[in-house]
Design a protein around this motif. Structure first.
Motif, PDB file in Angstrom:
ATOM      1  N   SER A   1     -32.321  87.212 -23.977  1.00  0.00           N
ATOM      2  CA  SER A   1     -31.339  88.263 -24.255  1.00  0.00           C
ATOM      3  C   SER A   1     -31.323  89.327 -23.174  1.00  0.00           C
ATOM      4  O   SER A   1     -30.308  90.005 -22.985  1.00  0.00           O
ATOM      5  CB  SER A   1     -31.639  88.911 -25.618  1.00  0.00           C
ATOM      6  OG  SER A   1     -31.493  87.970 -26.647  1.00  0.00           O
TER       7      SER A   1
ATOM      8  N   ALA B   1     -29.443  92.862 -23.285  1.00  0.00           N
ATOM      9  CA  ALA B   1     -28.346  92.834 -24.251  1.00  0.00           C
ATOM     10  C   ALA B   1     -28.752  93.555 -25.531  1.00  0.00           C
ATOM     11  O   ALA B   1     -29.820  93.297 -26.086  1.00  0.00           O
ATOM     12  CB  ALA B   1     -27.942  91.401 -24.556  1.00  0.00           C
TER      13      ALA B   1
ATOM     14  N   GLU C   1     -24.994  91.155 -29.811  1.00  0.00           N
ATOM     15  CA  GLU C   1     -24.415  89.840 -29.590  1.00  0.00           C
ATOM     16  C   GLU C   1     -23.164  89.691 -30.443  1.00  0.00           C
ATOM     17  O   GLU C   1     -23.174  90.042 -31.629  1.00  0.00           O
ATOM     18  CB  GLU C   1     -25.400  88.734 -29.967  1.00  0.00           C
ATOM     19  CG  GLU C   1     -26.630  88.664 -29.097  1.00  0.00           C
ATOM     20  CD  GLU C   1     -27.577  87.576 -29.547  1.00  0.00           C
ATOM     21  OE1 GLU C   1     -28.489  87.239 -28.771  1.00  0.00           O
ATOM     22  OE2 GLU C   1     -27.413  87.072 -30.677  1.00  0.00           O
TER      23      GLU C   1
ATOM     24  N   ARG D   1     -21.495  82.920 -27.292  1.00  0.00           N
ATOM     25  CA  ARG D   1     -21.550  84.324 -27.691  1.00  0.00           C
ATOM     26  C   ARG D   1     -21.216  85.207 -26.499  1.00  0.00           C
ATOM     27  O   ARG D   1     -21.086  84.727 -25.362  1.00  0.00           O
ATOM     28  CB  ARG D   1     -22.942  84.690 -28.213  1.00  0.00           C
ATOM     29  CG  ARG D   1     -24.041  84.670 -27.168  1.00  0.00           C
ATOM     30  CD  ARG D   1     -25.377  85.090 -27.751  1.00  0.00           C
ATOM     31  NE  ARG D   1     -26.382  85.289 -26.705  1.00  0.00           N
ATOM     32  CZ  ARG D   1     -27.191  84.336 -26.255  1.00  0.00           C
ATOM     33  NH1 ARG D   1     -27.099  83.109 -26.757  1.00  0.00           N
ATOM     34  NH2 ARG D   1     -28.061  84.600 -25.296  1.00  0.00           N
TER      35      ARG D   1
ATOM     36  N   ASP E   1     -22.836  88.639 -24.816  1.00  0.00           N
ATOM     37  CA  ASP E   1     -23.917  89.630 -24.807  1.00  0.00           C
ATOM     38  C   ASP E   1     -23.374  90.953 -24.288  1.00  0.00           C
ATOM     39  O   ASP E   1     -22.747  90.995 -23.224  1.00  0.00           O
ATOM     40  CB  ASP E   1     -25.070  89.151 -23.916  1.00  0.00           C
ATOM     41  CG  ASP E   1     -25.854  88.024 -24.549  1.00  0.00           C
ATOM     42  OD1 ASP E   1     -25.673  87.785 -25.765  1.00  0.00           O
ATOM     43  OD2 ASP E   1     -26.639  87.371 -23.840  1.00  0.00           O
TER      44      ASP E   1
ATOM     45  N   GLN F   1     -24.423  94.828 -23.241  1.00  0.00           N
ATOM     46  CA  GLN F   1     -25.448  95.824 -22.944  1.00  0.00           C
ATOM     47  C   GLN F   1     -24.826  97.197 -23.162  1.00  0.00           C
ATOM     48  O   GLN F   1     -23.989  97.639 -22.383  1.00  0.00           O
ATOM     49  CB  GLN F   1     -25.954  95.698 -21.514  1.00  0.00           C
ATOM     50  CG  GLN F   1     -27.024  96.733 -21.169  1.00  0.00           C
ATOM     51  CD  GLN F   1     -27.271  96.839 -19.683  1.00  0.00           C
ATOM     52  OE1 GLN F   1     -26.605  96.166 -18.897  1.00  0.00           O
ATOM     53  NE2 GLN F   1     -28.204  97.683 -19.289  1.00  0.00           N
TER      54      GLN F   1
ATOM     55  N   PRO G   1     -29.643  91.129 -31.372  1.00  0.00           N
ATOM     56  CA  PRO G   1     -30.279  89.828 -31.127  1.00  0.00           C
ATOM     57  C   PRO G   1     -31.439  89.536 -32.068  1.00  0.00           C
ATOM     58  O   PRO G   1     -31.718  88.373 -32.361  1.00  0.00           O
ATOM     59  CB  PRO G   1     -30.765  89.938 -29.668  1.00  0.00           C
ATOM     60  CG  PRO G   1     -29.860  90.957 -29.053  1.00  0.00           C
ATOM     61  CD  PRO G   1     -29.552  91.935 -30.150  1.00  0.00           C
TER      62      PRO G   1
END
Length: 426
Positions: A44, A47, A50, A225, A227, A229, A268
């Motif tokens: 991940s 991130a 998700e 998916r 991700d 941030q 996540p």
């Protein structure tokens, strides 16, 4: 105890094995979940949220989700599991050698979410008269342009230094990967240092372009998916600082409210909880088996205490005639059981750690085959496990011996000394 060493050692060993199996199963159960959670956290990267959908996300929705940039950096991802295939193609010698975690990303977007420390890479645009041209950016992130050059071909992949060392690969080597029922051949274009996503599954990690991953996994037109941030301050796109929990909650709610039907936003860590729930029946089965092993050890304690009472009835009668109380006789036999329980428990804790190293490979392969690919990481023994062993071993050893100890305390002193108090075999 000294006069009957075989019986004493057998009893202690029985307790030790029972405790060892309980501790080993506790460690391996935790290991199977922790291995996946570690892989999840590693892959991940930075991130925070998700975005997923049932059956993946239609990539035609990506332009309509451009507003995600208001909250931070967004990167579409395809994640899956493949297996390295060795041997001759199309023959019975071909076999699955090792499972690998595969990450397909859009390099233009993903470098802000995950860091890739490249140890060496093969630049296809550079003339290679004598073989691959290797550049060493040890410990430095590879530039986006160089990454794009590496992953231009759908057959180009990036693997870890650990995997290359373990399997004997080098830059330019061919790697055959099995996805579903299809085997494709890829070329190693770069090696990643043991940092960031490259640490997943002990280095069993492959990076490729998202389009190549769609082709490999037969997911054309779909991604797994997105991700996201989250920026430190929404709208400022400041990703240099980690957002606070309040900012994460606010961003998650705001994103979820604007997503089209069928898509959800979550942290996540939620995937880790889902996997733990999925593995709960598997863990319950192993735990039940460990308690069966402990019951066998406790039966040995009961057996030893009962034999001791039968063999020492005359001695007990003498002690009782000399003024030893029933409570003191009870304490002597329970003390002997407690001593064997304590020694067996302490030996079992150490033995459980060794047994866990063996068991984690078996449970890890089962989890990887039936549930989700994960690394079989050696479990860690904590003081909580030692406390659990003591809390189980000592009380249950006393419980196993209490019936025989009570019988010993009720021995009539005069009858035992005269030898007329002989018990029938049973």
């Amino acid at each position: 105890m000294a006069h009957e060493p075989l019986r004493t050692v057998t009893t202690v060993a029985g307790i030790a094995l029972g405790i060892a199996v309980v501790i080993a199963i506790q460690l391996t159960n935790a290991s199977s979940v922790r291995g996946f959670e570690t892989a999840l956290d590693t892959v991940s990267g930075r991130a925070s949220i998700e975005i997923t959908g049932a059956g993946g996300i239609d990539e035609t929705l990506l332009p309509d989700l451009a507003w995600l940039r208001e909250f931070g950096a967004a990167s579409p991802v395809i994640e899956g599991d493949m297996a390295i295939v060795t041997g001759e193609a199309g023959t019975t010698r071909a076999r699955r050698a090792e499972a690998v975690k595969v990450l397909g990303v859009d390099i233009l977007r993903d470098t802000t979410v995950r860091d890739y420390a490249v140890a060496a890479y093969d630049a296809p645009s550079t003339p290679r008269p004598g073989g691959p041209s290797v550049g060493s950016d040890s410990g430095q992130p590879l530039t986006t342009q160089a990454f794009l050059e590496l992953l231009t071909s759908p057959q180009s992949i990036v693997i870890t230094e650990k995997l290359a060392l373990r399997r004997g690969y080098s830059l330019g080597s061919e790697v055959r990967l099995l996805a579903g029922d299809r085997v494709n051949t890829y070329i190693v274009r770069a090696l990643l240092e043991d940092k960031g996503p490259a640490r997943v599954m002990d280095g069993s990690f492959v990076l490729m372009d998202i389009a190549a991953a769609q082709l490999a996994f037969a997911r054309l037109g779909r991604i797994d998916r997105i991700d996201v941030q989250i920026a430190h301050e929404a709208g400022a796109l400041d990703t240099s600082k980690a957002p606070t929990s309040a900012e994460l909650e606010a961003a998650e709610s705001a994103i979820a409210a604007r997503l089209p039907a069928g898509l959800t936003a979550a942290k996540p860590s939620r995937r880790g909880r889902q996997v733990e729930k999925m593995l709960s029946a598997f863990h319950l089965n192993l735990t039940a088996l460990s308690w069966v092993a402990l019951v066998v050890g406790l039966f040995l304690v009961y057996n030893t205490a009962t034999v001791a009472v039968l063999a020492r009835r005359e001695e007990v009668g003498m002690l009782r005639a000399l003024g030893v109380t029933r409570r003191q006789v009870l304490g002597l036999f329970l003390g002997e059981a407690a001593l064997m329980g304590l020694v067996g428990t302490l030996v079992g804790v150490g033995l459980g750690r060794l047994l866990a190293n063996l068991a984690v490979g078996v449970t890890g392969s089962t989890v990887s085959t039936l549930y989700i690919a994960t690394a079989a990481a050696p479990p860690a023994l904590s003081m909580a496990h030692v406390a659990l062993a003591l809390a189980i071993g000592l009380p249950l050893s006393l419980l196993a011996a209490v019936a025989a100890a009570l019988e010993a305390s009720r021995v009539p002193p005069t009858a035992a000394m005269r030898g007329s108090d002989q018990l029938a075999s049973r």
